[in-house]
Design an enzyme around this catalytic site. Structure first.
Site, short mmCIF file in Angstrom:
data_model
loop_
_atom_site.label_atom_id
_atom_site.label_comp_id
_atom_site.label_asym_id
_atom_site.label_seq_id
_atom_site.Cartn_x
_atom_site.Cartn_y
_atom_site.Cartn_z
N CYS A 149 0.82 -1.22 0.00
CA CYS A 149 0.00 0.00 0.00
C CYS A 149 0.85 1.27 0.00
O CYS A 149 0.36 2.33 -0.37
CB CYS A 149 -0.94 0.01 1.19
N GLN B 169 -5.02 -8.86 6.60
CA GLN B 169 -5.04 -7.50 7.11
C GLN B 169 -6.27 -7.22 7.96
O GLN B 169 -6.21 -6.50 8.97
CB GLN B 169 -4.94 -6.50 5.95
N SER C 94 -11.19 1.06 4.72
CA SER C 94 -10.97 1.82 3.48
C SER C 94 -11.80 1.23 2.35
O SER C 94 -12.16 0.05 2.36
CB SER C 94 -9.49 1.80 3.11
N HIS D 132 -9.13 4.06 -1.28
CA HIS D 132 -7.75 3.57 -1.15
C HIS D 132 -7.34 2.81 -2.41
O HIS D 132 -7.38 1.57 -2.44
CB HIS D 132 -7.68 2.67 0.09
N CYS E 51 0.37 2.03 6.66
CA CYS E 51 0.71 0.62 6.87
C CYS E 51 0.80 -0.07 5.52
O CYS E 51 0.22 0.37 4.53
CB CYS E 51 -0.33 -0.05 7.76
N GLY F 299 1.37 -4.11 3.44
CA GLY F 299 1.32 -5.56 3.51
C GLY F 299 2.66 -6.16 3.89
O GLY F 299 3.71 -5.67 3.49
#
Length: 386
Positions: free
Chosen positions: A91, A154, A241, A342, A372, A374
């Site tokens: 991300c 996640q 998101s 996102h 943050c 992955g």
């Protein structure tokens, strides 16, 4: 000593990442090319003088495979000698792209670079690049053994963070409502007009307003949504998101080069760091990344006038705020990913574009961005207004 400055930053409005979303009919290479052309036109930039285009993208499969950064350069009509690099730090890919462009400029490898990113989640679904089944897990057997064969997720990590930090469902849902309210106010007050380049769609429609913003939500409505990652949990679609399409680009150079071209930079790239955390909870990286960035910058959290912390899940950004002691009113003041969306590999550049313009509009000396990523990582960037 050479520095790195951001002359301009531009983005598309963010579309819903599903069939029928505003940008779902636009190829991600063409969406990337659109912001490249807009950046050049806004600044009188001769594309032939660009030393490199560093481009973030997460799902590098299908239409986003094979080096989307390079094809964006060609689709934009820029000279063939201008190269393109595609970056994957999950991300944070396009935030990392800005870090690499800035580092190249400071090191003298580049005089002028463009950094940014794209993700078309309507056309290349999330997870498309993950090879599973007969091709094996993407993280391999040794990583699996190290973490007792836990399947990294996640959403589960977001639930674990909420429990660890003692964040209640009502707090997370209120954070989501605040995100939508702030984004709606930003649209109504025209705060995004200077950063969004409109996209003319195939039917002639002009898309220039972020599509995911919802008005008039309530805690009661959000509280009724399912929690798919944990029975009786706190993470829902309403406080996470949105799946999105979008692209953004920033012009990075030195102060001297900017002066020669008649450009007035907006911000200086002050400090950039990256760090890792455990891949199981996965999403706590912005907390240590922020501390690392502030320590290197010689700044305290209260000296930062605006924070862009990606709202991957409400527990990530609210947990970051609680753990750092940051002023909640300075956190994502124009809304975040729960409202604006996102678009994975384009989000870092979108956040930075919004931050750069917000700092300029309000005379904010220092801004900080973190997100943050992955695998348990996070970038953090400190910008200084010029």
């Amino acid at each position: 000593m050479r520095d790195a400055v951001i002359v301009d930053a531009v983005r598309t409005a963010v579309g819903k990442g599903r069939p029928g979303g505003a940008l779902s009919g636009v190829h991600p290479v063409d969406l990337s090319a659109h912001v490249l052309r807009a950046l050049a036109e806004r600044n009188g930039l001769d594309p032939g003088t660009v030393d490199d285009v560093v481009w973030g993208c997460v799902s590098q499969a299908g239409e986003q495979a094979g080096g989307v950064g390079r094809y964006a350069v060609l689709a934009a009509g820029w000279p063939e000698h201008v190269p393109g690099l595609t970056v994957d730090r999950q991300c944070g890919s396009s935030q990392q792209a800005v870090h690499q462009a800035a580092a190249g400029v400071i090191a003298g490898q580049y005089d002028i670079a463009v950094a940014g990113g794209v993700e078309s989640m309507s056309r290349v679904p999330m997870g498309s690049a993950r090879a599973e089944g007969r091709l094996g897990e993407p993280f391999g057997p040794l990583v699996g053994e190290r973490y007792d064969h836990v399947r990294f997720n996640q959403g589960v990590g977001a639930e674990m963070i909420a429990e660890e930090f003692g964040l209640r469902r009502e707090e997370l849902d209120q954070h989501a409502l605040d995100s939508h309210a702030r984004a709606a106010r930003a649209v109504d007050e025209g705060r995004f007009k200077g950063q969004i380049t409109p996209v003319t769609l195939a039917d002639g429609t002009v898309f220039d307003t972020d599509e995911g913003i919802r008005r008039g939500g309530t805690l009661e409505a959000l509280g009724g949504l399912k929690t798919p990652f944990k029975e009786g949990g706190v993470i829902s679609a309403g406080n996470a998101s949105q799946i999105s399409d979008g692209a953004a680009a920033l012009l990075v150079t030195t102060s001297e080069t900017a002066a020669r071209n008649g450009w007035t930079p907006i911000t200086r790239f002050h400090t950039g760091v990256v760090t890792g955390v455990d891949p199981v909870t996965m999403l706590k990286g912005p907390i240590p990344a922020t501390r690392k960035a502030l320590e290197r910058a010689g700044l305290g959290i209260d000296e930062i006038g605006a924070y862009e912390i990606n709202e991957a899940f409400a527990s990530v950004s609210l947990g970051w705020q609680r753990q750092t002691g940051a002023d909640y009113e300075r956190l994502n003041p124009n809304g975040g990913a729960m409202a604006l969306g996102h678009p994975l590999g384009g989000s870092g550049a979108r956040l930075m574009t919004t931050l750069v313009h917000h700092m300029s509009d309000h005379g904010i000396r220092y801004g900080l961005q973190s997100m943050c990523e992955g695998g348990g990582m996070a970038n953090a960037t400190v910008l200084e207004l010029l």
